[in-house]
Design a protein around this motif. Sequence first.
Motif, PDB file in Angstrom:
ATOM      1  N   ASN A  81       0.724  -1.053   0.172  1.00 33.02           N
ATOM      2  CA  ASN A  81       0.076   0.104   0.070  1.00 33.02           C
ATOM      3  C   ASN A  81       0.862   1.177   0.073  1.00 33.02           C
ATOM      4  O   ASN A  81       0.465   2.182  -0.715  1.00 33.02           O
ATOM      5  CB  ASN A  81      -0.854   0.108   1.327  1.00 33.02           C
ATOM      6  N   ALA A  82       1.818   1.336   0.811  1.00 30.55           N
ATOM      7  CA  ALA A  82       2.695   2.352   1.026  1.00 30.55           C
ATOM      8  C   ALA A  82       3.551   2.579  -0.392  1.00 30.55           C
ATOM      9  O   ALA A  82       3.686   3.694  -1.059  1.00 30.55           O
ATOM     10  CB  ALA A  82       3.771   2.241   2.109  1.00 30.55           C
ATOM     11  N   THR A  83       3.917   1.736  -1.147  1.00 29.71           N
ATOM     12  CA  THR A  83       4.554   1.680  -2.448  1.00 29.71           C
ATOM     13  C   THR A  83       3.531   2.411  -3.333  1.00 29.71           C
ATOM     14  O   THR A  83       3.921   3.130  -4.122  1.00 29.71           O
ATOM     15  CB  THR A  83       4.997   0.199  -2.737  1.00 29.71           C
ATOM     16  N   ALA A  84       2.448   1.635  -3.266  1.00 29.75           N
ATOM     17  CA  ALA A  84       1.298   2.113  -4.280  1.00 29.75           C
ATOM     18  C   ALA A  84       1.210   3.755  -4.058  1.00 29.75           C
ATOM     19  O   ALA A  84       0.956   4.404  -4.983  1.00 29.75           O
ATOM     20  CB  ALA A  84       0.206   1.255  -4.105  1.00 29.75           C
ATOM     21  N   ASP A  85       1.062   4.137  -2.908  1.00 34.86           N
ATOM     22  CA  ASP A  85       0.806   5.622  -2.444  1.00 34.86           C
ATOM     23  C   ASP A  85       1.910   6.311  -3.240  1.00 34.86           C
ATOM     24  O   ASP A  85       1.437   7.335  -3.756  1.00 34.86           O
ATOM     25  CB  ASP A  85       0.578   5.708  -1.143  1.00 34.86           C
ATOM     26  N   PHE A  86       3.353   5.952  -3.159  1.00 33.14           N
ATOM     27  CA  PHE A  86       4.386   6.727  -3.844  1.00 33.14           C
ATOM     28  C   PHE A  86       4.388   6.577  -5.223  1.00 33.14           C
ATOM     29  O   PHE A  86       4.804   7.579  -6.022  1.00 33.14           O
ATOM     30  CB  PHE A  86       5.604   6.347  -3.043  1.00 33.14           C
ATOM     31  N   ALA A  87       4.129   5.541  -5.637  1.00 35.58           N
ATOM     32  CA  ALA A  87       4.043   5.222  -7.091  1.00 35.58           C
ATOM     33  C   ALA A  87       2.816   6.098  -7.842  1.00 35.58           C
ATOM     34  O   ALA A  87       3.226   6.536  -8.777  1.00 35.58           O
ATOM     35  CB  ALA A  87       3.723   3.739  -7.689  1.00 35.58           C
ATOM     36  N   ARG A  88       1.887   6.271  -7.159  1.00 32.25           N
ATOM     37  CA  ARG A  88       0.656   7.112  -7.688  1.00 32.25           C
ATOM     38  C   ARG A  88       1.185   8.598  -7.986  1.00 32.25           C
ATOM     39  O   ARG A  88       0.644   9.317  -8.648  1.00 32.25           O
ATOM     40  CB  ARG A  88      -0.396   7.148  -6.616  1.00 32.25           C
ATOM     41  N   LEU A  89       2.232   9.133  -7.085  1.00 29.99           N
ATOM     42  CA  LEU A  89       2.834  10.406  -7.221  1.00 29.99           C
ATOM     43  C   LEU A  89       3.921  10.485  -8.477  1.00 29.99           C
ATOM     44  O   LEU A  89       4.573  11.464  -8.941  1.00 29.99           O
ATOM     45  CB  LEU A  89       3.604  10.680  -5.979  1.00 29.99           C
ATOM     46  N   GLY A  90       4.050   9.326  -9.255  1.00 28.98           N
ATOM     47  CA  GLY A  90       4.864   9.282 -10.229  1.00 28.98           C
ATOM     48  C   GLY A  90       6.417   8.859 -10.055  1.00 28.98           C
ATOM     49  O   GLY A  90       7.093   8.760 -10.921  1.00 28.98           O
ATOM     50  N   TYR A  91       6.564   8.472  -8.765  1.00 31.29           N
ATOM     51  CA  TYR A  91       7.828   7.704  -8.618  1.00 31.29           C
ATOM     52  C   TYR A  91       7.956   6.407  -9.295  1.00 31.29           C
ATOM     53  O   TYR A  91       7.130   5.683  -9.372  1.00 31.29           O
ATOM     54  CB  TYR A  91       8.030   7.555  -7.257  1.00 31.29           C
ATOM     55  N   THR A  92       9.212   5.686  -9.516  1.00 34.73           N
ATOM     56  CA  THR A  92       9.479   4.661 -10.095  1.00 34.73           C
ATOM     57  C   THR A  92       9.149   3.511  -9.070  1.00 34.73           C
ATOM     58  O   THR A  92       9.262   3.851  -7.689  1.00 34.73           O
ATOM     59  CB  THR A  92      10.781   4.324 -10.636  1.00 34.73           C
ATOM     60  N   VAL A  93       8.954   2.126  -9.248  1.00 33.16           N
ATOM     61  CA  VAL A  93       8.774   1.179  -8.419  1.00 33.16           C
ATOM     62  C   VAL A  93      10.087   1.269  -7.344  1.00 33.16           C
ATOM     63  O   VAL A  93       9.755   1.143  -6.107  1.00 33.16           O
ATOM     64  CB  VAL A  93       8.629  -0.050  -8.899  1.00 33.16           C
ATOM     65  N   ASP A  94      11.089   1.557  -7.771  1.00 37.44           N
ATOM     66  CA  ASP A  94      12.481   1.371  -6.918  1.00 37.44           C
ATOM     67  C   ASP A  94      12.417   2.605  -5.923  1.00 37.44           C
ATOM     68  O   ASP A  94      12.640   2.369  -4.647  1.00 37.44           O
ATOM     69  CB  ASP A  94      13.853   1.341  -7.662  1.00 37.44           C
ATOM     70  N   GLU A  95      12.153   3.868  -6.415  1.00 41.66           N
ATOM     71  CA  GLU A  95      11.817   4.860  -5.517  1.00 41.66           C
ATOM     72  C   GLU A  95      10.907   4.807  -4.656  1.00 41.66           C
ATOM     73  O   GLU A  95      11.031   5.002  -3.368  1.00 41.66           O
ATOM     74  CB  GLU A  95      11.701   6.116  -6.496  1.00 41.66           C
ATOM     75  N   ALA A  96       9.837   4.220  -5.197  1.00 41.30           N
ATOM     76  CA  ALA A  96       8.544   4.062  -4.318  1.00 41.30           C
ATOM     77  C   ALA A  96       8.757   3.159  -3.302  1.00 41.30           C
ATOM     78  O   ALA A  96       8.430   3.325  -2.029  1.00 41.30           O
ATOM     79  CB  ALA A  96       7.352   3.623  -5.134  1.00 41.30           C
ATOM     80  N   THR A  97       9.514   1.929  -3.253  1.00 36.62           N
ATOM     81  CA  THR A  97       9.745   1.295  -2.292  1.00 36.62           C
ATOM     82  C   THR A  97      10.818   1.712  -1.480  1.00 36.62           C
ATOM     83  O   THR A  97      10.667   1.364  -0.279  1.00 36.62           O
ATOM     84  CB  THR A  97      10.338  -0.191  -3.208  1.00 36.62           C
ATOM     85  N   LYS A  98      11.835   2.595  -1.768  1.00 39.84           N
ATOM     86  CA  LYS A  98      12.734   3.204  -0.879  1.00 39.84           C
ATOM     87  C   LYS A  98      11.616   4.342  -0.092  1.00 39.84           C
ATOM     88  O   LYS A  98      11.796   4.193   1.177  1.00 39.84           O
ATOM     89  CB  LYS A  98      13.599   3.960  -1.400  1.00 39.84           C
ATOM     90  N   LEU A  99      10.787   4.837  -0.652  1.00 44.58           N
ATOM     91  CA  LEU A  99       9.925   5.669   0.259  1.00 44.58           C
ATOM     92  C   LEU A  99       8.964   4.911   1.242  1.00 44.58           C
ATOM     93  O   LEU A  99       8.837   5.375   2.321  1.00 44.58           O
ATOM     94  CB  LEU A  99       9.136   6.687  -0.677  1.00 44.58           C
ATOM     95  N   ALA A 100       8.462   3.788   0.783  1.00 38.96           N
ATOM     96  CA  ALA A 100       7.718   2.993   1.504  1.00 38.96           C
ATOM     97  C   ALA A 100       8.365   2.467   2.601  1.00 38.96           C
ATOM     98  O   ALA A 100       7.978   2.501   3.777  1.00 38.96           O
ATOM     99  CB  ALA A 100       7.232   1.750   0.812  1.00 38.96           C
ATOM    100  N   GLU A 101       9.674   2.215   2.508  1.00 37.25           N
ATOM    101  CA  GLU A 101      10.560   1.857   3.733  1.00 37.25           C
ATOM    102  C   GLU A 101      10.516   2.933   4.689  1.00 37.25           C
ATOM    103  O   GLU A 101      10.623   2.492   5.963  1.00 37.25           O
ATOM    104  CB  GLU A 101      11.917   1.419   3.206  1.00 37.25           C
ATOM    105  N   ALA A 102      10.890   4.163   4.110  1.00 32.99           N
ATOM    106  CA  ALA A 102      10.891   5.090   5.095  1.00 32.99           C
ATOM    107  C   ALA A 102       9.376   5.354   5.995  1.00 32.99           C
ATOM    108  O   ALA A 102       9.460   5.533   7.256  1.00 32.99           O
ATOM    109  CB  ALA A 102      11.346   6.162   4.245  1.00 32.99           C
ATOM    110  N   ALA A 103       8.360   5.090   5.184  1.00 35.32           N
ATOM    111  CA  ALA A 103       7.137   5.268   5.770  1.00 35.32           C
ATOM    112  C   ALA A 103       6.878   4.046   6.693  1.00 35.32           C
ATOM    113  O   ALA A 103       6.249   4.557   7.904  1.00 35.32           O
ATOM    114  CB  ALA A 103       6.142   5.214   4.577  1.00 35.32           C
ATOM    115  N   LEU A 104       7.321   3.004   6.422  1.00 30.68           N
ATOM    116  CA  LEU A 104       7.086   1.931   7.416  1.00 30.68           C
ATOM    117  C   LEU A 104       7.941   2.167   8.573  1.00 30.68           C
ATOM    118  O   LEU A 104       7.448   1.677   9.811  1.00 30.68           O
ATOM    119  CB  LEU A 104       7.512   0.656   6.786  1.00 30.68           C
TER     120      LEU A 104
END
Length: 176
Positions: A81-104
């Motif tokens: 879910n966190a990865t999808a939230d960041f990917a929705r903003l235009g981040y690549t899946v790799d970037e969204a995964t890093k951002l999801a890690e920070a959110a978690l």
Amino acid sequence: TFFETFSKGIEKFGGWSLVTRSAMLLWQTIKDVYSSVKDLDAAMTELKKVTDLTDASYREFIGTASTLSQAIGATLTDTVNATADFARLGYTVDEATKLAEAALVYKNVGDGIDDISESTESLISTIKAFGISAGESMGIVDKYNEVGNRFAISSEGIGTALQKSASAMAAANNSL
């Protein structure tokens, strides 16, 4: 005698109680597994709506997300879910995964944060307002946590305050 009859009744009751509790525990476990699979499927559907990866890439992502979830102590559904939230903003899946890690991590260490969406919303507003890259996102969590530990405000309070004021602060040439 009365005590023998009473003793036999307790033995029978104990056996039935054990069987009943075991059956209820099994039923609850099956319901929990079904619910978890359903939630994970919904999270993957959201991710697939905002990304255009191949099936092999999604399988690779699930493996990465599973490893990340276990390392951080989060659920796989929250990670997706966190990865999808960041990917929705235009981040690549790799970037969204890093951002999801920070959110978690922020959800785990932040006082008063109960839900991954609270965590992602706080990070999104700060990242967007101050132009912070995905690779530097863990620094935001560190700052939130440090302020929460040193001053009379929770990490959740810092996140909420920045969520409401980050854009105005950035427009006034303030840095994080």
